[in-house]
Every structure is written in structure tokens, then in C-alpha cells.
Enzyme design. Structure first.
Site, PDB file in Angstrom:
ATOM      1  N   GLU A 106      35.351   8.868  17.534  1.00 32.59           N
ATOM      2  CA  GLU A 106      35.391  10.220  16.974  1.00 32.59           C
ATOM      3  C   GLU A 106      35.691  11.257  18.063  1.00 32.59           C
ATOM      4  O   GLU A 106      35.971  10.925  19.203  1.00 32.59           O
ATOM      5  CB  GLU A 106      34.074  10.536  16.257  1.00 32.59           C
ATOM      6  N   ARG A 132      40.411  22.185   5.966  1.00 31.78           N
ATOM      7  CA  ARG A 132      39.204  21.498   6.432  1.00 31.78           C
ATOM      8  C   ARG A 132      38.123  22.456   6.939  1.00 31.78           C
ATOM      9  O   ARG A 132      37.046  22.013   7.337  1.00 31.78           O
ATOM     10  CB  ARG A 132      39.560  20.487   7.528  1.00 31.78           C
ATOM     11  N   GLU A 180      31.306   9.040   4.738  1.00 34.76           N
ATOM     12  CA  GLU A 180      31.853   8.785   6.078  1.00 34.76           C
ATOM     13  C   GLU A 180      30.771   9.134   7.091  1.00 34.76           C
ATOM     14  O   GLU A 180      30.560  10.305   7.407  1.00 34.76           O
ATOM     15  CB  GLU A 180      33.104   9.627   6.304  1.00 34.76           C
ATOM     16  N   ARG A 209      31.701  18.547   2.666  1.00 36.27           N
ATOM     17  CA  ARG A 209      31.736  18.264   4.094  1.00 36.27           C
ATOM     18  C   ARG A 209      30.473  18.671   4.860  1.00 36.27           C
ATOM     19  O   ARG A 209      30.369  18.414   6.047  1.00 36.27           O
ATOM     20  CB  ARG A 209      32.958  18.971   4.706  1.00 36.27           C
ATOM     21  N   ASP A 217       0.840  -1.193   0.000  1.00 34.30           N
ATOM     22  CA  ASP A 217       0.000   0.000   0.000  1.00 34.30           C
ATOM     23  C   ASP A 217       0.878   1.247   0.000  1.00 34.30           C
ATOM     24  O   ASP A 217       1.399   1.648   1.039  1.00 34.30           O
ATOM     25  CB  ASP A 217      -0.915  -0.032   1.227  1.00 34.30           C
ATOM     26  N   GLU A 257      29.073   9.286  10.712  1.00 38.29           N
ATOM     27  CA  GLU A 257      29.345   9.298  12.156  1.00 38.29           C
ATOM     28  C   GLU A 257      28.059   9.037  12.932  1.00 38.29           C
ATOM     29  O   GLU A 257      26.967   9.357  12.465  1.00 38.29           O
ATOM     30  CB  GLU A 257      29.940  10.648  12.557  1.00 38.29           C
ATOM     31  N   GLU A 297      32.913   6.321  14.284  1.00 37.73           N
ATOM     32  CA  GLU A 297      32.891   6.302  12.825  1.00 37.73           C
ATOM     33  C   GLU A 297      33.432   4.970  12.334  1.00 37.73           C
ATOM     34  O   GLU A 297      34.440   4.468  12.842  1.00 37.73           O
ATOM     35  CB  GLU A 297      33.717   7.451  12.248  1.00 37.73           C
ATOM     36  N   GLU A 352      35.657  16.138  -1.907  1.00 40.01           N
ATOM     37  CA  GLU A 352      34.945  15.866  -0.659  1.00 40.01           C
ATOM     38  C   GLU A 352      34.079  17.068  -0.305  1.00 40.01           C
ATOM     39  O   GLU A 352      34.592  18.179  -0.151  1.00 40.01           O
ATOM     40  CB  GLU A 352      35.939  15.594   0.474  1.00 40.01           C
ATOM     41  N   HIS A 369      30.570  13.214   5.554  1.00 42.67           N
ATOM     42  CA  HIS A 369      31.363  13.746   4.452  1.00 42.67           C
ATOM     43  C   HIS A 369      31.193  12.826   3.250  1.00 42.67           C
ATOM     44  O   HIS A 369      31.242  11.608   3.379  1.00 42.67           O
ATOM     45  CB  HIS A 369      32.847  13.821   4.835  1.00 42.67           C
TER      46      HIS A 369
END
Length: 456
Positions: A199, A328, A142, A347, A63, A144, A206, A345, A255
Site C-alpha cells: 500500500e 475518491r 478491502e 470509504r 461463561d 489494509e 492490502e 463503495e 473500504h
């Protein structure tokens, strides 16, 4: 755990025979046919193994009107078509003469066509569009998560499972045994696990699995979250992928590492050894596409009210729209690996995202940058978090949306969301998120009562 398109392929018979042999050898009695709703929440219909032939033919009906964002009650019949390569026996069900297994499925209409509201079909359409342009999409996320204690009723508390910090081992890291069991379970289900660690935040963990094509990786991310929660429950703990479950601590990120493979050239489309950064023109254009469209797809990568309590200065999560080959604090980063491993990447995503929508929108934004020949802005090498507002303005570094409300507005005004989801799924998603935002902004919270009730 390779994934094929839901339609039958030349190796269907061989796959099916292998599945039947494993069902017999491991005494599989129940098959869980799994799919996701528009929020990425896993759903399943369970049938007996004797119905395998009907399952493979896509004859299992459900359904659709009872699933968030699917069909209205007067058009409710939908069907499940399993991806045979997603078959896996569930390790936690195995006994001497009994076990259960699962398939991940695409959703189809009664006439056999792919249902446009199925997130898996949405991502498949993006993958097909990329292939028409000569690209295949590889993704490595990645994810977490936190582990919380439970109360006597089995409900999660606000007490984290341990007090360890980044990369700390046992005996400080009390989640090590839980991660080991998660690793063993995922390995039995076909995953290749690359790393596992504690982490930054207390109680935060992670586990990284190997990258794959976009559809396989979205399937794996969905399976990963389910397995983590299931194994944690076996230890009397509650795992959460909520973006910001603890005030004053780092939140949970996802990430997303993405690269394009140029099918015609037979190489990674992002690598060019002649460039000073060893990045190709297509890599820079892909980055430009991400930076240009990220406000318009943030409602997919960061879909909750709570998501924007993670995207604040001081907790490593990016807040500003910039890129860097190493920094970063930037939204988009280029990890150091070059050659076949060259990748971009992004983030900002968090693990509450529907991975099918998140990966589709990120890929579509980057490929749009390539198609339009967009030019990436100057790389930001300095710490953006330490800059003043004036410095960021001078460098033309904009903010990410700061609330779900802002993200919804950017989504509705942008082009990526409608292009990726199609009109039906897009409207359902916007309606769902607008309802969530309206509910939040009109709620009277404990913070307000504590601050204002006695004073005024």
C-alpha cells in the site's frame, strides 16, 4: 466458504459427513469454536474432536459474563452453535498425524434461542430483514494493515518492516513473502484471493478477497484478520489493523463495497442501463440513506479514538459527507464496473470495526433510504480536499464526526444504531464506547507533558 443460517438445514447431514471424513483424513484432534465480542475481537473455546456430535448440537457452554458486552454474572450461561460451512482445518497446525480445526459459531441462550448480544446474530437479523424486502446483501471489503518489527520480548516496536511505497515490488517490498504465505493459508481455508500489493504507506499492505453475502463476508473479515496476525507472527512480525498507527502516514482503511440483489427481478438492484450513470433509482436512494445516516453509524464503522486520527485531510481518507461516481475524495464512490458488478463503495470504515456491526449498519442505512425514497444530493465531481470551508458550506457538504465523542453523540441521537442492534446490544456498545472516550479525554498524554510541563 459459504455460510448458512445456524439452524439446521436439509444438507446438514451431508455437511457433517464431509466434516467427519476430513477430520479423520487430516487427523484433527482439537476443534476451536470461535465467536466475537461486541468489539469484534475473536474468542474461542477449544474441545476435542471426539466431542463433535455434542458441538454440532450446540451443547458447548461458556461463561458469557466474562465476554465484553455479553451477560451479567447472574445470567452467565451461553452456548455455541457452529456454522458447519465455516469448518476449516488450520494450515499452520498440520503435521503428519496431527492438526486442528475451527468453526465460527453463533451464540445461543440456554433455551436454544439466538442470543441478542451476539454480533453475528445482529447481522443475521439485518440480512433477514433485507430478505423480507426482497433483497440479498453482497459485501466486498478491502482491509489494509501494517507490519511492524518486534523487540527481543516479542512486543511490537514503532519500526515498520519495510520502506516501500504503493505497488512497489521486491526487493523494496519486504512484506511480499509474508503476503504470499497469508495468501496460501487463506486459500487452504477456502478463500478466493483477488489481489495483493504493497500500500501507500511504508510497511502497509492490502490483500483483497472475493465478495460474498454479508454474513459470509463478515465471517471472512474476522478470519482474515486472525490469519494475517498469525502468519505475521510466524515471521517475527506484528500485524496491526489499527486505523492510524504511524503519524504522518496514511492510515488503515476498510473500504466497503456493497450491492443489493433484487430476488424478484433476478438482477443487481443498483443497475439501470437507461440512466446516464447506469444507476437505478434504488442505487441513488441507497446512497442518500448512507449520507443521511453516516454520522449515526460512524461509531460502528470507525469505533476507536484512533479512528478519527485517520479521518483528516491529506491522507486520502474521506472527511466529508458527499458522493461521486469517480471522485475518491468523496465518502461514497461508485466504482466503474456496471451490470452485475454495480456497487456502492463507502470509504470511511476502518478495519478495527466489528464487521458484523459495520456491515449491518451500512446495509440498514442504505435500505432505509430506499424505503423512504430519499433523494441523493448532487454528485460532487471536484476535489473536496482542495475546497475552502466556504465552498463546502455553499455546496452543503458536511463533515464526518471528528472525534469518537461526536460519533457517540450522533449514535445515541440517531435511529440506525438502536434499530440494528436492538436495545440490549445497543446499550452495551454505547456504554463501552463512552467509557473508552472518557478514559481518553481525561488522560494526560506525553504530548501535553512535552508542551506544557516546563513552560507553565
Amino acid at each position: 466458504m459459504a455460510t448458512v443460517a445456524p439452524e439446521k438445514t436439509s444438507n446438514t447431514n451431508e455437511l457433517l459427513e464431509n466434516i467427519k471424513a476430513e477430520i479423520e483424513a487430516k487427523h484433527v484432534e482439537l476443534l476451536h469454536l470461535q465467536f466475537v465480542d461486541i468489539e469484534g475481537s475473536l474468542k474461542q473455546v477449544t474441545v476435542t474432536a471426539e466431542q463433535l456430535d455434542d458441538v454440532v448440537e450446540g451443547e458447548t457452554m461458556f461463561d458469557g459474563s466474562s465476554i465484553t458486552g455479553f451477560t451479567p454474572i447472574n445470567q452467565s450461561d451461553l452456548y455455541l452453535l457452529p456454522d458447519l460451512n465455516s469448518f476449516a482445518v488450520l494450515p499452520w497446525t498440520e503435521e503428519e498425524d496431527y492438526s486442528e480445526a475451527r468453526f465460527l459459531c453463533s451464540v445461543t441462550n440456554p433455551d436454544g434461542s439466538l442470543f441478542e448480544g451476539d454480533p453475528r446474530n445482529v447481522l443475521k437479523k439485518t440480512v433477514d430483514n433485507a430478505e423480507e424486502k426482497g433483497f440479498s446483501i453482497n459485501v466486498g471489503p478491502e482491509l489494509e494493515f501494517f507490519l511492524f518489527e518486534q523487540d527481543e520480548k516479542g512486543q511490537p516496536t514503532q519500526e515498520v518492516h519495510d520502506q516501500a511505497g504503493y505497488f512497489e515490488p521486491a526487493p523494496y517490498d519486504l512484506g511480499e513473502r509474508v503476503r504470499l504465505e497469508i495468501y496460501k493459508t487463506l486459500k487452504k481455508m477456502g478463500f478466493t484471493i483477488e489481489a495483493s500489493h504493497h500500500e501507500v504507506a511504508k510497511g502497509q499492505h492490502e490483500i483483497n478477497f472475493k465478495f460474498d453475502d454479508a454474513l459470509t463476508t463478515a465471517d471472512n473479515a474476522t478470519t482474515f484478520k486472525w490469519v494475517v496476525k498469525t502468519v505475521a507472527q510466524q515471521f517475527g512480525l506484528r500485524a496491526t489493523f489499527m486505523p492510524k498507527p504511524v503519524f504522518g502516514e496514511n492510515g488503515n482503511g476498510m473500504h466497503v463495497n456493497m450491492s443489493l440483489f433484487d430476488e424478484k427481478a433476478g438482477k443487481n438492484a443498483f443497475f439501470d442501463e437507461s440512466d446516464s450513470r447506469q444507476l437505478s433509482d434504488q442505487a441513488y436512494q441507497f446512497i442518500a440513506g448512507l449520507l443521511n445516516h453516516v454520522p449515526g453509524f460512524a461509531a460502528f464503522t470507525n469505533p476507536l479514538v484512533n479512528s478519527y486520527k485517520r479521518l483528516v485531510p491529506g491522507y486520502e481518507a474521506p472527511c466529508y459527507i458527499a458522493w461521486s461516481s469517480s471522485n475518491r475524495s468523496a465518502l461514497v464512490r461508485i466504482p466503474a464496473t456496471r451490470g452485475a458488478g454495480t456497487r456502492v463503495e463507502i470509504r470511511c470504515p476502518d478495519p478495527s470495526a466489528n464487521p458484523y456491526y459495520a456491515f449491518a449498519s451500512i446495509a440498514a442505512a442504505g435500505i432505509d433510504g430506499i424505503e423512504k425514497g430519499l433523494e441523493a444530493p448532487e454528485e460532487t465531481v471536484d476535489d473536496i480536499f482542495s475546497m475552502s470551508d466556504e465552498e463546502r458550506d455553499e455546496r452543503k457538504i458536511d463533515n464526518l464526526p471528528t472525534t469518537l465523542g461526536e460519533s457517540i453523540e450522533a449514535l445515541t441521537n440517531g435511529e440506525i444504531g438502536k434499530k440494528v442492534l436492538g436495545e440490549f446490544a445497543f446499550n452495551e456498545y454505547v456504554d463501552l464506547k463512552q467509557e473508552e472516550w472518557d478514559s481518553y479525554r481525561t488522560a494526560v498524554t506525553g504530548w501535553e507533558l512535552d508542551r506544557y510541563q516546563a513552560k507553565f
